[in-house]
Design an enzyme around this catalytic site. Structure first.
Site, mmCIF file in Angstrom:
data_model
loop_
_atom_site.group_PDB
_atom_site.id
_atom_site.type_symbol
_atom_site.label_atom_id
_atom_site.label_comp_id
_atom_site.label_asym_id
_atom_site.label_seq_id
_atom_site.Cartn_x
_atom_site.Cartn_y
_atom_site.Cartn_z
ATOM 1 C CE1 TYR A 196 -31.477 74.017 37.402
ATOM 2 C CE2 TYR A 196 -33.744 73.248 37.357
ATOM 3 C CZ TYR A 196 -32.468 73.194 37.884
ATOM 4 O OH TYR A 196 -32.184 72.307 38.890
ATOM 5 C CB CYS A 246 -32.298 80.321 35.368
ATOM 6 S SG CYS A 246 -32.637 79.140 36.677
ATOM 7 C CG HIS A 247 -36.963 78.618 36.159
ATOM 8 N ND1 HIS A 247 -35.818 78.297 36.854
ATOM 9 C CD2 HIS A 247 -37.794 77.560 36.294
ATOM 10 C CE1 HIS A 247 -35.956 77.098 37.398
ATOM 11 N NE2 HIS A 247 -37.138 76.626 37.075
ATOM 12 N N GLY A 290 -35.369 82.370 38.216
ATOM 13 C CA GLY A 290 -36.030 82.264 39.505
ATOM 14 C C GLY A 290 -37.491 81.916 39.294
ATOM 15 N NE ARG A 291 -39.976 80.443 44.458
ATOM 16 C CZ ARG A 291 -40.658 80.996 45.457
ATOM 17 N NH1 ARG A 291 -41.956 80.983 45.461
ATOM 18 N NH2 ARG A 291 -40.023 81.555 46.458
ATOM 19 C CD GLU A 327 -43.801 79.502 39.308
ATOM 20 O OE1 GLU A 327 -43.162 78.492 38.975
ATOM 21 O OE2 GLU A 327 -44.303 79.628 40.429
#
Length: 188
Positions: free
Chosen positions: A138, A118-119, A88-89, A92
């Protein structure tokens, strides 16, 4: 099993990549703590659902509120047998937190299993633990994997990859393979 897993997450973590492992690992008998910097047990993180609907990238929809069950400030990597980093975000901005990076490094330097999806590998890249490892993520994270000294593995969306103590996967459709490989490392 008697083993304990730590999940590091944050607001707008991918819903499935947090909730499914949290519940599945508990169902398998593991103790699972989910933490977020600057939040305590009982606080919530907002989640987002990423879906693959034929566009050039995933779509994002509001997810659920997820209640944390432990305090980030009291986490000691020595009390856990493995670390799980959902995507997800959240990764980051979590990668900007020195305490989170130190925690990832502590698990890695102890050779403990680390699962990222993923992320999530963005966090591993920022912690400097990807060098020399073959890693999935990802696809949009491939440049970061390479810049961190890892080798990006372009595998199917429902596949996972184990290299040393790292278990990585491109996205939530890989949960069966990803969790199976993570649990295999935990049971060694």
């Amino acid at each position: 099993m008697g083993k304990n897993i730590l999940i590091v997450c944050g607001d707008f973590v991918e819903d499935y990549e947090l909730m499914v492992p949290f519940q599945a690992l508990q169902a398998m008998g593991f103790g699972v703590d989910a933490v977020c910097p600057d939040k305590k047990a009982g606080d919530v993180v907002a989640t987002a659902i990423h879906d693959f609907e034929g566009h050039q990238t995933y779509t994002e929809k509001p997810g659920h509120n997820f209640a944390l069950n432990a305090d980030f400030d009291s986490v000691d990597a020595g009390q856990y047998d493995g670390l799980l980093v959902p995507g997800g975000r959240a990764p980051e901005y979590l990668r900007l937190n020195k305490a989170v990076l130190d925690l990832v490094r502590a698990f890695d330097s102890a050779g403990k299993p680390v699962a990222a999806i993923c992320h999530g590998p963005q966090l591993l890249a920022a912690a400097g633990v990807l060098k020399g490892h073959k890693v999935s993520a990802y696809p949009a994270c491939a440049p970061e994997v390479g810049l961190a000294g890892g080798e990006y593995a372009d595998i199917p969306l429902d596949a996972a990859l184990t290299d040393g103590n790292l278990v990585t996967a491109p996205a939530w459709p890989a949960h069966p393979a990803w969790l199976k490989q993570f649990v295999a490392l935990l049971e060694k």
